[in-house]
Design a protein around this motif. Structure first.
Motif, PDB file in Angstrom:
ATOM      1  N   ARG A 181      10.547  38.168  39.549  1.00 20.91           N
ATOM      2  CA  ARG A 181      10.522  36.977  38.694  1.00 20.91           C
ATOM      3  C   ARG A 181      11.733  36.924  37.763  1.00 20.91           C
ATOM      4  N   VAL A 182      12.017  38.040  37.050  1.00 23.20           N
ATOM      5  CA  VAL A 182      13.098  37.990  36.068  1.00 23.20           C
ATOM      6  C   VAL A 182      14.470  37.935  36.739  1.00 23.20           C
ATOM      7  N   ILE A 183      14.601  38.568  37.899  1.00 26.91           N
ATOM      8  CA  ILE A 183      15.868  38.461  38.632  1.00 26.91           C
ATOM      9  C   ILE A 183      16.104  37.009  39.037  1.00 26.91           C
ATOM     10  N   ASP A 184      15.099  36.393  39.622  1.00 29.07           N
ATOM     11  CA  ASP A 184      15.239  35.004  40.064  1.00 29.07           C
ATOM     12  C   ASP A 184      15.491  34.058  38.886  1.00 29.07           C
ATOM     13  N   ALA A 185      14.904  34.373  37.730  1.00 30.75           N
ATOM     14  CA  ALA A 185      15.019  33.478  36.579  1.00 30.75           C
ATOM     15  C   ALA A 185      16.325  33.652  35.813  1.00 30.75           C
ATOM     16  N   HIS A 186      16.872  34.872  35.769  1.00 30.39           N
ATOM     17  CA  HIS A 186      17.950  35.134  34.816  1.00 30.39           C
ATOM     18  C   HIS A 186      19.226  35.747  35.391  1.00 30.39           C
ATOM     19  N   HIS A 187      19.180  36.362  36.552  1.00 30.34           N
ATOM     20  CA  HIS A 187      20.364  37.081  37.045  1.00 30.34           C
ATOM     21  C   HIS A 187      21.450  36.102  37.476  1.00 30.34           C
ATOM     22  N   GLN A 188      22.642  36.289  36.931  1.00 32.76           N
ATOM     23  CA  GLN A 188      23.783  35.447  37.259  1.00 32.76           C
ATOM     24  C   GLN A 188      24.772  36.223  38.126  1.00 32.76           C
ATOM     25  N   THR A 189      25.292  35.590  39.131  1.00 37.42           N
ATOM     26  CA  THR A 189      26.208  36.264  40.055  1.00 37.42           C
ATOM     27  C   THR A 189      27.630  35.738  39.961  1.00 37.42           C
ATOM     28  N   ASP A 190      27.868  34.695  39.191  1.00 33.61           N
ATOM     29  CA  ASP A 190      29.191  34.091  39.124  1.00 33.61           C
ATOM     30  C   ASP A 190      30.152  34.965  38.327  1.00 33.61           C
ATOM     31  N   ALA A 191      31.455  34.732  38.509  1.00 35.91           N
ATOM     32  CA  ALA A 191      32.462  35.448  37.738  1.00 35.91           C
ATOM     33  C   ALA A 191      32.267  35.148  36.260  1.00 35.91           C
ATOM     34  N   GLY A 192      32.386  36.177  35.445  1.00 36.72           N
ATOM     35  CA  GLY A 192      32.196  35.997  34.019  1.00 36.72           C
ATOM     36  C   GLY A 192      30.753  35.852  33.591  1.00 36.72           C
ATOM     37  N   ALA A 193      29.817  36.220  34.451  1.00 39.43           N
ATOM     38  CA  ALA A 193      28.396  36.085  34.123  1.00 39.43           C
ATOM     39  C   ALA A 193      28.083  36.761  32.797  1.00 39.43           C
ATOM     40  N   LEU A 194      27.353  36.065  31.945  1.00 42.69           N
ATOM     41  CA  LEU A 194      26.943  36.638  30.670  1.00 42.69           C
ATOM     42  C   LEU A 194      25.616  37.366  30.759  1.00 42.69           C
ATOM     43  N   THR A 195      24.791  37.033  31.745  1.00 49.45           N
ATOM     44  CA  THR A 195      23.480  37.672  31.883  1.00 49.45           C
ATOM     45  C   THR A 195      23.300  38.200  33.298  1.00 49.45           C
ATOM     46  N   ARG A 196      23.043  39.476  33.408  1.00 48.18           N
ATOM     47  CA  ARG A 196      22.659  40.072  34.681  1.00 48.18           C
ATOM     48  C   ARG A 196      21.396  40.903  34.473  1.00 48.18           C
ATOM     49  N   VAL A 197      20.674  41.102  35.548  1.00 53.14           N
ATOM     50  CA  VAL A 197      19.387  41.805  35.481  1.00 53.14           C
ATOM     51  C   VAL A 197      19.416  42.980  36.448  1.00 53.14           C
ATOM     52  N   GLY A 198      18.873  44.113  36.024  1.00 52.58           N
ATOM     53  CA  GLY A 198      18.749  45.273  36.887  1.00 52.58           C
ATOM     54  C   GLY A 198      17.310  45.753  36.959  1.00 52.58           C
ATOM     55  N   VAL A 199      17.059  46.670  37.870  1.00 56.46           N
ATOM     56  CA  VAL A 199      15.725  47.248  38.076  1.00 56.46           C
ATOM     57  C   VAL A 199      15.760  48.676  37.550  1.00 56.46           C
ATOM     58  N   ALA A 200      14.777  49.039  36.692  1.00 60.47           N
ATOM     59  CA  ALA A 200      14.931  50.289  35.951  1.00 60.47           C
ATOM     60  C   ALA A 200      13.615  50.991  35.629  1.00 60.47           C
ATOM     61  N   PRO A 201      12.913  51.554  36.626  1.00 61.31           N
ATOM     62  CA  PRO A 201      11.761  52.414  36.293  1.00 61.31           C
ATOM     63  C   PRO A 201      12.174  53.435  35.240  1.00 61.31           C
ATOM     64  N   CYS A 202      11.296  53.716  34.296  1.00 60.01           N
ATOM     65  CA  CYS A 202      11.721  54.419  33.089  1.00 60.01           C
ATOM     66  C   CYS A 202      12.278  55.810  33.362  1.00 60.01           C
ATOM     67  N   SER A 203      11.511  56.640  34.058  1.00 55.03           N
ATOM     68  CA  SER A 203      11.912  58.040  34.201  1.00 55.03           C
ATOM     69  C   SER A 203      11.030  58.724  35.238  1.00 55.03           C
ATOM     70  N   PRO A 204      11.466  59.869  35.755  1.00 54.95           N
ATOM     71  CA  PRO A 204      10.635  60.593  36.730  1.00 54.95           C
ATOM     72  C   PRO A 204       9.280  61.030  36.179  1.00 54.95           C
ATOM     73  N   PHE A 205       9.131  61.147  34.860  1.00 57.40           N
ATOM     74  CA  PHE A 205       7.854  61.595  34.311  1.00 57.40           C
ATOM     75  C   PHE A 205       6.951  60.438  33.878  1.00 57.40           C
ATOM     76  N   SER A 206       7.308  59.193  34.221  1.00 59.18           N
ATOM     77  CA  SER A 206       6.449  58.070  33.836  1.00 59.18           C
ATOM     78  C   SER A 206       6.209  57.074  34.964  1.00 59.18           C
ATOM     79  N   VAL A 207       6.767  57.323  36.152  1.00 56.27           N
ATOM     80  CA  VAL A 207       6.496  56.469  37.318  1.00 56.27           C
ATOM     81  C   VAL A 207       6.322  57.354  38.554  1.00 56.27           C
ATOM     82  N   SER A 208       5.761  56.785  39.601  1.00 50.84           N
ATOM     83  CA  SER A 208       5.542  57.546  40.831  1.00 50.84           C
ATOM     84  C   SER A 208       6.788  57.555  41.718  1.00 50.84           C
TER      85      SER A 208
END
Length: 447
Positions: A181-208
């Motif tokens: 949802r957030v990638i589709d709503a906010h991630h910009q791919t154009d040159a000079g993009a001001l907003t990009r979105v990444g995927v970031a599970p917190c850490s090995p001790f808090s996700v599977s």
């Protein structure tokens, strides 16, 4: 198309491929892009007089938790190691809502801007009481920094052997769905993009393991970058060995978490084989020296990583573990830590500034358009007044980290002025600070 001319800079530290340092030079900006760098330039647009100033590329912050600006210097967490620090703060963070995320991001971004930062990532990994990644993205749009928001997550609570309390974890299917949802709503791919979105599970001790693997598949399907914490301290290494039967580097490689679309925060405890793995795979690292000191995690092997060719940037980390968000101070600390452990010639001020500018841009996948003052690059520029007491008597203005200042005079992002005369001009910071104080007081009263 609007133009701006930065005129009469005493020194321009370009960080271009030739590492040029220009004296008595100008920069012409048009439409958010650097059009020309040299002496005697003219323009019909706005003129910024940079006499007596050092001009650098805007600094790049590759790791932050902006929500933590509401929980600085919490007494019970001041002297704890990482795991105990987290367990103290989780219950406080569980009381956050959308307004906490928004206001803390506003203030944290303003703090970064005043320290010369033009581009930052943010790792938001908890979403209590209706909070969403969208809240911090909207704050970044108001402040005006170039923003790489990462959708973090925690899915394994205490009842399942994880570190966070159950009230802060999410169902893994819901996490992946919201990433889309957030990638589709906010991630910009154009040159000079001001907003990009990444995927970031917190850490090995808090996700599977399954979520780590699925998150990597999703990110690559969507063409976005991936981020997490890795090898932060001895506890982190012990957890990996006990739970996964391997060191963090192998854990990351096995689950698809190496490559030039991945960057890991901290990496204080990488060994030689893991450094070689990251160098071969072009996996990036966000070095967070102040936070690593504050939490007693250790000194990251930055010299070894640089020499091996690991892409390396700087991160201030969260404002509950630093507890500041000053990126030029972070660059100075990075330089000093390498010197105190390996000798005075282990890292120069110029190398530390290179890590803080073009190094960070490379880690965030923006090395072809940010991090340099060169024709065709985005106009992300920091102007440092070297005429004050902090730099008085300096023989070499380019050695910013050896003297000062630690606050920028002017900051430009995509050609737009964010800081002018040492003050935020892009939004009403005073109003945000009043709201932040109220929210922090309420949190403290209820703790």
């Amino acid at each position: 198309m609007s133009e701006t001319l930065i005129k009469n800079a005493s020194v321009i530290l370009t960080m271009d491929d030739d590492r040029r340092e220009l004296t008595a030079a100008d920069i012409r900006i048009s439409g958010g892009v650097i059009e020309e760098v040299g002496a005697g330039l003219g323009s019909a647009g706005d003129v910024i007089d940079a006499k007596g100033c050092l001009v650098t590329p805007g600094l790049v912050n590759t790791h932050h938790h902006l929500f933590q600006t509401l929980t600085r210097a919490v007494p019970a967490a001041q002297d704890a190691l990482l795991f105990g620090w987290l367990q103290t703060l989780y219950p406080i963070w569980s009381r956050f809502g959308p307004d906490h995320i928004y206001v803390s991001a506003q203030v944290g971004l303003a703090e970064l801007a005043l320290s010369g930062c033009t581009m930052t990532s943010d790792h938001l990994y908890l979403f209590p009481n209706g909070a969403r990644l969208d809240d911090s993205i909207e704050a970044a749009k108001e402040v005006g920094l170039r923003f790489h928001a990462t959708r973090g997550a925690m899915s394994i609570g205490e009842s399942a052997g994880g570190l966070p309390p159950d009230m802060l974890v999410e169902k893994e299917a819901a996490i992946l769905e919201d990433c889309i949802r957030v990638i589709d709503a906010h991630h910009q791919t154009d040159a000079g993009a001001l907003t990009r979105v990444g995927v970031a599970p917190c850490s090995p001790f808090s996700v599977s393991r399954e979520l780590m693997r699925d998150a990597a598949l999703l990110a690559r399907d969507k063409g976005v970058m991936m981020h997490t914490h890795l090898a932060e301290n001895d506890e982190d290494i012990a957890y990996s060995l006990a739970q996964f039967g391997c060191r963090p580097g192998q854990y990351a490689e096995d689950l698809g978490w190496t490559g030039d679309d991945v960057w890991h925060a901290h990496c204080v405890k990488l060994d030689g084989a893991e450094i070689d793995l990251f160098a071969r795979s072009r996996t990036g690292v966000a070095h967070c020296p102040c936070s690593n000191c504050r939490l007693g995690s250790g000194v990251a092997p930055v010299r070894a990583m640089r020499d091996a060719g690991v892409p390396l940037g700087l991160g201030v980390d969260g404002s509950a573990s630093n507890d500041t968000g000053n990126l030029v101070a972070e660059a100075r600390q990075a330089m000093l830590l390498q010197r105190v452990t390996q000798g005075a010639d282990a890292m120069s001020a110029r190398e530390a500034l290179e890590i803080a500018t073009r190094g960070g841009a490379q880690v965030l996948g923006r090395g072809d358009e940010c991090g340099q003052i060169a024709k065709g690059f985005r106009a992300d520029i920091a102007i440092w007044d070297m005429s004050g007491a902090e730099a008085a008597g300096s023989w070499d203005m380019a050695a910013l980290l050896l003297a000062g200042p630690s606050k920028v005079r002017d900051l430009i992002v995509e050609g737009r002025r964010i800081v002018s005369g040492g003050e935020i001009v892009s939004f009403d910071l005073d109003s945000a600070l009043r709201r932040q104080r109220q929210l922090a007081d309420d949190l403290q009263e209820g703790a």
